[in-house]
Enzyme design. Structure first.
Site, PDB file in Angstrom:
ATOM      1  N   ASP A  15      -3.562   4.793  -1.713  1.00 62.36           N
ATOM      2  CA  ASP A  15      -3.737   3.883  -0.589  1.00 62.36           C
ATOM      3  C   ASP A  15      -4.355   2.611  -1.172  1.00 62.36           C
ATOM      4  O   ASP A  15      -4.907   2.610  -2.286  1.00 62.36           O
ATOM      5  CB  ASP A  15      -4.616   4.495   0.512  1.00 62.36           C
ATOM      6  CG  ASP A  15      -4.412   3.759   1.854  1.00 62.36           C
ATOM      7  OD1 ASP A  15      -3.872   2.626   1.846  1.00 62.36           O
ATOM      8  OD2 ASP A  15      -4.788   4.312   2.908  1.00 62.36           O
TER       9      ASP A  15
HETATM   10  C1  BGC Z   1      -3.638   1.801   5.037  1.00 60.75           C
HETATM   11  C2  BGC Z   1      -2.248   2.251   4.613  1.00 60.75           C
HETATM   12  C3  BGC Z   1      -1.384   1.055   4.386  1.00 60.75           C
HETATM   13  C4  BGC Z   1      -2.022   0.170   3.332  1.00 60.75           C
HETATM   14  C5  BGC Z   1      -1.224  -1.075   3.025  1.00 60.75           C
HETATM   15  C6  BGC Z   1      -4.209   0.778   4.073  1.00 60.75           C
HETATM   16  O1  BGC Z   1      -5.380   0.228   4.571  1.00 60.75           O
HETATM   17  O2  BGC Z   1      -4.500   2.913   5.123  1.00 60.75           O
HETATM   18  O3  BGC Z   1      -1.694   3.085   5.605  1.00 60.75           O
HETATM   19  O4  BGC Z   1      -0.083   1.452   4.002  1.00 60.75           O
HETATM   20  O5  BGC Z   1      -3.296  -0.245   3.805  1.00 60.75           O
HETATM   21  O6  BGC Z   1      -1.259  -1.943   4.098  1.00 60.75           O
END
Ligand code: BGC
Length: 860
Positions: free
Chosen positions: A227
């Site tokens: 993530d």
């Molecule tokens: C989220 C993800 C997301 C990523 C990119 C993170 O803060 O938890 O689900 O894909 O950001 O935006």
């Protein structure tokens, strides 16, 4: 999907130096991977997900089809429909130059307090798995990668960066890992995202579960991506089966890059591990058409709505969510506009209708019969503004949205509107018709970019007042090169009154109206705020502005870019405007009077993308503001009241038995209002069934609050309906519940009827005969639950074991096959899947509490 065999991929890895390989293991920028010509690798682009494909830009200039929220998709219980939505998203991805979608989110609805509840499918692992498999098949069948997220235990947001989630092994296997397992094994997911949180003592980007379960047990050959900013170490993360640290570059976000190179050179990380990670990156690239300039598979075109189509039924909204843009490019709601090459509007409209759950329909108030239908009072804070999605990284910018009010007007009804109360908590972005470019020529604003020496470096003409730059400033300048931004626009009053003008963002902002300074303020964030909250819902500063009817003011908002503590991450702010409105008492009174004098009252209540968002869990499930009072008063004034609940997740409806009809519509995507008109008028059936229990009160639900950094899933297997069953508690609306516009009788159940199923599929085939006993054609979701009353093992009273959708005309009887997978009879014990020999009961019906048919199955 690709011509590249494994030997070829391995030979490409072998061609690269260690430096080249390590460089590939961190993103090149916020969304993309590095290209590597020596491996024939082009730039591969990722994007959120899951309610649309945002693309690399985060604003109104790059619009995306906005599909109904994942809770809505799951509420269809319709795998074919969800697979079609996956194909639509794949077409969107290709149109926007995206190779890999950061979706679906398959964490579970452990509790409705979870901030990303709207973004996940269900409280039930089987329903989550079936819908997730369909979503991934739809995407990947068209050559666009899915990223199944967030592996694992990211079922709430509080302290999500650091919390250690404690889940016992059986619960982990039977609930939280189950959707990942099904999607990896059955849909062959190409990417999995490792979550921010930890599980049972290890942060997920370093977790032994990645290798032990994903690789070794499930034979996963895809990519594990962190993530965003979740990679926290050099060696432990590199030794775990984490392949790609995002975002990049490493020099900006770390922690791999040079530090990992050193660790490999020093022998602390085996180069073979690096090779495997690179191999997985190349395998993903091969699958999405990213090697050797391969032409990516081009799916059916989508979202080809002409950009210059004139809005047909746009209504100025005085309150819009932070992530809503002016409806400046919406197609007419006509047959011709709905027959574009891929019919995206029609598909989104049908999907939304298929997800709406008719939870209550006393005296068959719905559908409303058009002949003789008098005035329809459309009331409520969510009626005029289309709340089509939840908040956080799932945000997309739809080309247009259709609010409930617009949809009902467009359907040709005699509609009158009253907001009743303001449901939102924060002031929304300024928008048309009040917001105009500095020369007054059209809606929007101008942004000017200045260097630290005060030189004007460039400018942008914008259609909206929401500004988000992440990897530099839209090609105008690199990150760090801009010191000051100036937003110029005109605010033109409609009616006379007190307007509130201001900003939300971080750092120093100066606001000028007709060259007089209104404020000079530095906005700071709470220290413990989550990054999503910081970026998406930063502090606000407003100032009153008394304007005469038709008066225009030249507005200039000056932002010192480097004064924001988040400047290294990106620049995010918006210009906000609240237009004059009555007091809540006045608005309530007006709404009640309108309802009393109308034939029918449609009250649209709900939440917003700020109430339901990534980064924050809810602490109350109550509807914001005075919405409960509004519904009660409207229902008392008009017995023909329909409450439309527009939220991504359950909210408390303490008045549910006081209104004739309750329609739960989720965040319905860009076609929300049109779908609502279709369903209220009976042109479409409310096809949804609850994918999650709708509680009557918030007592007794699992908490999202960690204690000393630890969140214990002490309830074990007992979430959702499993908990309500165990405790003998009555929810407001049970799991699986939903009425269509016809009625059904459950006639018979036969076990081992062997409906058409792939030979060799393990499990039990069940046939259920249902009859449409009503007067309309309809679609029923036949649900089959398993139970084991005499079990020696602790189990839920029942659990969903299979389901199928069936269509029938009035009077027609249909026999539908439901496959119950072998896993439905298994439980996890002593490190493996076990089958307790004996007799299981299978019960079939229309919801988890309406199961008229039962049969026995003996298993050995
Ligand atoms: C989220 C993800 C997301 C990523 C990119 C993170 O803060 O938890 O689900 O894909 O950001 O935006």
């Amino acid at each position: 999907m690709s011509d590249h065999d494994e030997a070829d991929l391995r030979s490409r890895v072998a061609r690269l130096s260690l430096e080249q390989k390590v460089r590939l293991l961190t993103g090149a920028d916020f969304w993309a991977l590095y290209p590597e010509p020596d491996a024939g690798l082009r730039r591969v682009v990722t994007s959120d997900g899951p309610a649309g494909v945002r693309g690399e830009n985060w604003d109104e200039r790059d619009t995306s089809a906005n599909v109904p929220s994942p809770t809505a998709l799951a509420a269809t219980w319709d795998c074919d429909r969800v697979e079609a939505i996956g194909r639509l998203l794949a077409a969107e991805a290709r149109r926007k130059g995206v190779d890999v979608l950061l979706a679906p989110t398959v964490n579970l609805h452990r509790t409705p307090f979870g901030g990303r509840h709207f973004e996940c499918f269900s409280e039930d692992p089987l329903l989550t798995a079936r819908i997730g498999v369909a979503y991934v098949r739809g995407l990947q069948g068209q050559g666009v990668g899915a990223t199944v997220k967030h592996f694992v235990g990211n079922d709430s947001e509080t302290e999500r960066m650091s919390v250690d989630v404690r889940i016992d092994e059986r619960t982990l296997r039977e609930l939280y890992l189950a959707p990942f397992e099904a999607i990896v094994r059955e849909a062959g997911a190409w990417a999995v995202m490792a979550a921010y949180n930890g599980v049972n003592g290890s942060t997920m980007t370093e977790s032994p579960l990645l290798r032990a379960i994903l690789h070794d047990e499930w034979g996963y050959d895809g990519l594990v991506v962190s993530d965003w900013t979740a990679t926290r170490s050099v060696e432990p993360a590199a030794r775990a089966a984490l392949d790609l640290a995002m975002p990049g570059p490493a020099e900006r976000f770390g922690p791999w890059g040079g530090a990992l190179l050193e660790a490999v050179r020093a022998g602390h990380v085996d180069e073979a591990l690096v090779d495997d990670k690179v191999l997985r990156i190349l395998r993903l690239a091969a699958r999405v058409g990213g090697l050797d300039d391969a032409v990516p598979v081009t799916p059916v075109p989508a979202n080809t709505v002409p950009a210059n189509t004139v809005p047909a039924n746009t209504v100025p909204a005085n309150t819009v969510p932070a992530n809503t843009v002016p409806a400046n490019t919406r197609p007419a709601n006509t047959a011709s506009a709905n027959t574009g090459p891929a019919d995206v509007p029609r598909e989104l409209r049908a999907a939304a209708a298929a997800s709406f759950v008719l939870a209550r329909n006393e005296r068959s108030l719905l559908p409303l019969a058009r002949p003789g239908l008098g005035r329809v009072a459309v009331i409520g804070p969510n009626a005029q503004v289309a709340r089509t999605l939840g908040g956080g990284s799932a945000t997309v910018f739809p080309p247009y949205t259709v609010s409930p009010l617009e949809g009902l007007r467009e359907a040709g009804l005699d509609v009158a509107f009253a907001p009743g109360t303001l449901g939102h908590l924060r002031t929304a972005a300024a928008r048309a018709p009040w917001l105009l470019r500095p020369d007054g020529s059209r809606p929007g604003a101008e942004v000017r970019f200045f260097s630290s020496s005060g030189e004007l470096v460039g400018s942008e003409q914008r259609d909206a007042a929401v500004f988000r730059w992440m990897s530099g400033f839209s090609g105008i300048a690199a990150p760090g090169q801009i010191a000051r931004l100036e937003v110029g626009c005109v605010i033109r009053a409609g009616e006379a009154g007190l307007y509130q003008l201001g900003v939300s963002g971080l750092g120093r902002f100066r606001l000028f109206a007709d060259d007089a300074e209104v404020f000079d303020e530095t906005l700071a964030v709470r220290e413990d705020a989550d990054i999503a909250e910081t970026l998406m819902a930063p502090p606000q500063r407003l100032a009153p502005l008394a304007l005469a009817a038709g008066q225009s003011v030249a507005v200039r908002l000056v932002h010192d870019v480097r004064s924001s503590p988040m400047a290294g991450f990106g620049t995010f702010f918006q210009l906000n405007l609240e237009v004059p409105h009555g007091t809540d008492d006045e608005e309530l009174e007006a709404a009640v009077a309108l309802a009393a004098g109308s034939d029918v009252a449609v009250v649209v209540v709900g939440t917003t993308a700020e109430v339901e968002s990534e980064g924050v869990d809810r602490t109350s499930l109550a509807l914001p503001g005075r919405q409960d009072e509004l519904v009660r008063k409207v229902a008392a004034a008009n017995p023909r009241t329909v409450a439309v609940v527009n939220s991504g997740a359950p909210v408390l409806l303490p008045w549910a038995d006081q209104v004739a009809a309750v329609l739960l519509t989720w965040f319905g995507g860009q076609e929300f209002g049109n779908a609502l008109a279709d369903v209220l008028l009976g042109d479409a059936e409310p096809g949804g069934r609850l994918p999650t229990t709708w509680p009557a009160s918030q007592d007794g639900l699992p908490s999202t609050r960690p204690a000393d950094g630890v969140l214990s899933y002490a309830e074990g297997l007992f979430i959702g309906y499993r908990a309500f069953d165990r405790d003998g508690r009555e929810p407001l609306f049970p799991f699986g519940h939903g009425r269509g516009y016809t009625t059904w009788s459950y006639e018979s159940i036969t076990v081992d009827c062997d409906p058409a199923r792939p030979s060799g599929t393990p499990g039990v085939a069940v046939c259920v005969e249902v009859r449409n006993t009503g007067t309309r054609p309809g679609r029923e979701i036949v649900q089959v639950y398993a139970s084991r009353p005499d079990s020696a093992v602790e189990r839920p009273a029942k659990w969903l074991a299979g389901f199928a959708a069936v269509d029938a005309d009035p009077g027609e009887t249909v026999n539908v096959g439901v496959l119950i997978p072998e896993r439905a009879f298994q439980h996890w014990a002593d490190g493996g899947w076990m089958l307790e020999p004996g007799t299981f009961i299978l019960s079939a019906g229309s919801s988890s509490v309406s199961l008229p048919l039962t049969a026995e199955v003996a298993v050995k």
